[in-house]
Design an enzyme around this catalytic site. Structure first.
Site, PDB file in Angstrom:
ATOM      1  N   HIS A 169       0.852  -1.190   0.000  1.00 30.64           N
ATOM      2  CA  HIS A 169       0.000   0.000   0.000  1.00 30.64           C
ATOM      3  C   HIS A 169       0.887   1.240   0.000  1.00 30.64           C
ATOM      4  O   HIS A 169       2.111   1.140  -0.168  1.00 30.64           O
ATOM      5  CB  HIS A 169      -0.954  -0.021   1.199  1.00 30.64           C
ATOM      6  CG  HIS A 169      -0.272  -0.292   2.516  1.00 30.64           C
ATOM      7  ND1 HIS A 169       0.624   0.585   3.088  1.00 30.64           N
ATOM      8  CD2 HIS A 169      -0.346  -1.352   3.366  1.00 30.64           C
ATOM      9  CE1 HIS A 169       1.054   0.105   4.233  1.00 30.64           C
ATOM     10  NE2 HIS A 169       0.497  -1.086   4.425  1.00 30.64           N
ATOM     11  N   GLU A 170       0.269   2.403   0.212  1.00 29.28           N
ATOM     12  CA  GLU A 170       1.021   3.655   0.126  1.00 29.28           C
ATOM     13  C   GLU A 170       2.122   3.751   1.183  1.00 29.28           C
ATOM     14  O   GLU A 170       3.123   4.440   0.980  1.00 29.28           O
ATOM     15  CB  GLU A 170       0.068   4.848   0.248  1.00 29.28           C
ATOM     16  CG  GLU A 170      -0.828   5.053  -0.961  1.00 29.28           C
ATOM     17  CD  GLU A 170      -2.151   4.293  -0.819  1.00 29.28           C
ATOM     18  OE1 GLU A 170      -2.217   3.350   0.004  1.00 29.28           O
ATOM     19  OE2 GLU A 170      -3.108   4.652  -1.525  1.00 29.28           O
TER      20      GLU A 170
ATOM     21  N   HIS B 141       4.040   1.202   2.189  1.00 29.04           N
ATOM     22  CA  HIS B 141       5.175   0.509   1.579  1.00 29.04           C
ATOM     23  C   HIS B 141       5.790   1.350   0.456  1.00 29.04           C
ATOM     24  O   HIS B 141       7.016   1.413   0.310  1.00 29.04           O
ATOM     25  CB  HIS B 141       4.728  -0.837   0.998  1.00 29.04           C
ATOM     26  CG  HIS B 141       4.217  -1.807   2.007  1.00 29.04           C
ATOM     27  ND1 HIS B 141       2.885  -2.144   2.095  1.00 29.04           N
ATOM     28  CD2 HIS B 141       4.849  -2.520   2.971  1.00 29.04           C
ATOM     29  CE1 HIS B 141       2.728  -3.023   3.064  1.00 29.04           C
ATOM     30  NE2 HIS B 141       3.891  -3.271   3.612  1.00 29.04           N
TER      31      HIS B 141
ATOM     32  N   SER C 119      -2.365  -0.143   6.548  1.00 25.61           N
ATOM     33  CA  SER C 119      -1.994  -1.509   6.916  1.00 25.61           C
ATOM     34  C   SER C 119      -2.615  -2.480   5.933  1.00 25.61           C
ATOM     35  O   SER C 119      -3.759  -2.283   5.493  1.00 25.61           O
ATOM     36  CB  SER C 119      -2.486  -1.836   8.336  1.00 25.61           C
ATOM     37  OG  SER C 119      -2.338  -3.214   8.621  1.00 25.61           O
TER      38      SER C 119
END
Length: 282
Positions: A34-35, A37, A185
């Site tokens: 996701h953003e 990461h 998350s």
């Protein structure tokens, strides 16, 4: 974007880059990126010549009744995130590639792993340290990037690197949040619409604690009470822990005289979410 499936292939490539004098960054993940990461990958790409993102759902860090089987996986989505973040390569091994039959060597850290998430997930950090140490051996990077949402994990990995003299810089990166404050998350995908709405109680409760600290409150029990009382107003929320600990030792503190980590773990329905912030005394 090249995808490596074997230890030998990714190790050979990274060694070749190092021979050329190139700096290599590593972003260890379990996938379903996701953003949060993506922010790690972007930072790594700015600070290194080459970036490897590992995508591996590590079985040794899951307990018997945890979500190993249902943990979300989507390699195509992950490739898109890695491409946007300007990663050079992905290391996506099978379990059999990472763990040989009857593997009996594990990395275990005492002290830092006993409280917070370690209290309710007793084998978790043994699995984390084992797989991360393996990744550091397989991919001899200059820097490794981890999110500060997993604050205990970050502290544990830094301690492991120090204690085992591993030649890598561990870089912590800020928590990335949704517009309503919920920490990004991979497990947020488990939440129903009602649960997703309720999950904002975590950040709202931490914000109340932060305000109290900024206004001069220094009693840890009072901070814990503020957070717990607010979380308990949400019918779908069940507290796993609310703690105020020393930022370095992760030991509980009664009175706040130096930098502390305020950390929580809360079940929203069946989904366990974590969040935290660090309070620095001016």
């Amino acid at each position: 974007m090249v995808i490596f499936k074997t230890v030998n292939d990714v190790r050979s490539q990274v060694k070749e880059w190092k021979k050329q004098g190139l700096k290599v960054g590593l972003v260890p993940t379990m996938g379903y990126l996701h953003e949060g990461h993506e922010s790690l990958i972007r930072k790594a790409s700015k600070e290194n010549d080459k970036v490897v993102v590992s995508i591996f759902v590590n079985p040794t860090q899951f307990g018997k009744n945890e979500d190993l089987g249902s943990y979300p996986r989507d390699l195509e989505r992950d490739i898109e995130v890695c491409t946007r973040g300007r990663a050079t390569a992905i290391f996506n091994p099978e379990v059999e590639e990472m763990y040989c039959d009857n593997a009996s060597t594990f990395v275990n850290i005492t002290g830092l792993t006993e409280g917070l998430c370690g209290a309710s997930r007793p084998i978790h950090f043994r699995g984390v340290c084992t797989v991360v140490s393996k990744l550091f051996n397989i991919i001899p990077a200059d820097r490794a990037y981890f999110g500060e949402k997993d604050a205990q994990q970050l502290a544990v990995i830094k301690r492991m690197v120090r204690d085992l003299n591993i030649d890598i810089d561990v870089v912590g990166c800020p928590i990335i949040r949704e517009e309503d404050g919920l920490a990004k998350s991979s497990r947020n995908t488990y939440l129903s619409l009602e649960e997703r709405s309720s999950a904002t109680i975590l950040n709202k409760s931490l914000t109340l604690a932060k305000e109290a600290l900024n206004n001069g409150e220094r009693d840890s029990l009072k901070i814990i009470e503020i957070i717990s009382k607010n979380i308990n107003t949400c019918n779908l929320a069940k507290i796993d822990y609310v703690e105020v600990v020393d930022s370095l030792s992760l030991q509980r503190v009664n009175y706040i005289e130096k930098s502390v980590l305020v950390a929580i773990a809360v079940f929203i329905g069946k989904t366990r979410l974590i969040d935290n912030f660090t309070f620095e005394l001016q």
